[in-house]
Design an enzyme around this catalytic site. Structure first.
Site: not given
Ligand code: IPE
Ligand code: IPE
Ligand code: MG
Length: 230
Positions: A4-5, A8, A17, A21, A50-51, A53, A115, A172
């Site tokens: 995450d992040g 930002r 944004r 990524h 799933t959120e 989207w 791994l 996280r």
């Protein structure tokens, strides 16, 4: 690992944004390299929930295309590193081209013994549990015998990747302290580690730092022991 992040990180630099990524790709490879050298057996990376989207059409499109690209561009390197790639998530709504790329990477790396890198793409923890319960229902409807009772094993065996062990360390980045629907079933006794670093700045050293913190935790799993008096 909740990566995450990115947004930002980009916005701090006056970038879009999507640039954030893009910058996150190297951090994922860093984490994989760091985990491999630390002897970690399983690493599950949250790439798209799933959120997610709910984000703008442009960002969703970018993320779908980018997931596909990263898999295609990096599978040879991961193959060289003896990494086994798996996918955890729901097929519904996910771009068929992304599903295809995930399947190719799984097939190509299936005999690797290093791994296990599970990419959580279109993943939701609640959805995973609901899907497991629905699988039981479908099996019964298809003429299977109804189990006498439903145990943890009954559910575990029907999760997206049943072989995944319980989460030891839930990590996280970005300073947010929440689970955001990740690995709910598997994390019942996970040690929670939240780091302030934004994902694109995450390095193998960040992972090792998290592992040392994990090593200082006392895990009790509900048991109890007297602390030595000194
Ligand atoms: C994580 O970074 C990547 C995905 C969710 C795909 P974010 O895009 O959530 O970045 P922030 O949280 O907005 O900084
Ligand atoms: C979680 O991050 C999902 C991924 C990292 C893929 P989000 O940025 O989507 O989570 P919230 O919205 O802050 O809870
Ligand atoms: Mg975020």
């Amino acid at each position: 690992m909740v990566m995450d992040g990115n947004g930002r990180w980009a916005n701090e630099r006056g970038l879009t944004r999507t640039e954030g990524h893009r910058a996150g790709e190297a951090a994922l490879l860093e984490a994989v390299a760091g985990a491999t050298s630390a002897g970690v057996e399983n690493l599950t990376a949250y790439a798209f929930s799933t959120e997610n989207w709910k984000r703008s059409t442009d960002e969703v499109k970018f993320l779908m295309g980018y997931n596909k690209d990263v898999l295609r561009r990096r599978r040879d390197l991961l193959m060289e590193w003896n990494v086994r790639i798996r996918w955890s998530g729901a097929e519904r709504k996910l771009w068929p081209s992304v599903v295809r790329e995930l399947r190719i990477a799984e097939e190509m790396t299936k005999n690797n013994t290093g791994l296990v890198l599970t990419m959580a793409v279109n993943y939701g923890g609640r959805q995973e549990i609901v899907a497991a319960v629905n699988k039981i229902l479908q099996e019964i409807r298809a003429g299977g015998q109804a189990p006498k009772s439903i145990t943890e094993k009954t559910i575990q065996k029907r999760l997206y990747v049943p072989e995944l062990p319980d989460v030891d360390m839930f990590l996280r980045s970005s300073g947010e302290m929440r689970i955001s629907n990740f690995m709910l079933w598997q994390s019942s006794y996970a040690e929670m580690i939240f780091m302030d670093v934004l994902w694109p700045d995450f390095t193998r050293e960040s992972l090792w730092e998290a592992i040392s913190e994990f090593g200082r935790r006392q895990r009790r799993f509900g048991g109890a022991s007297d602390a030595p008096l000194n």
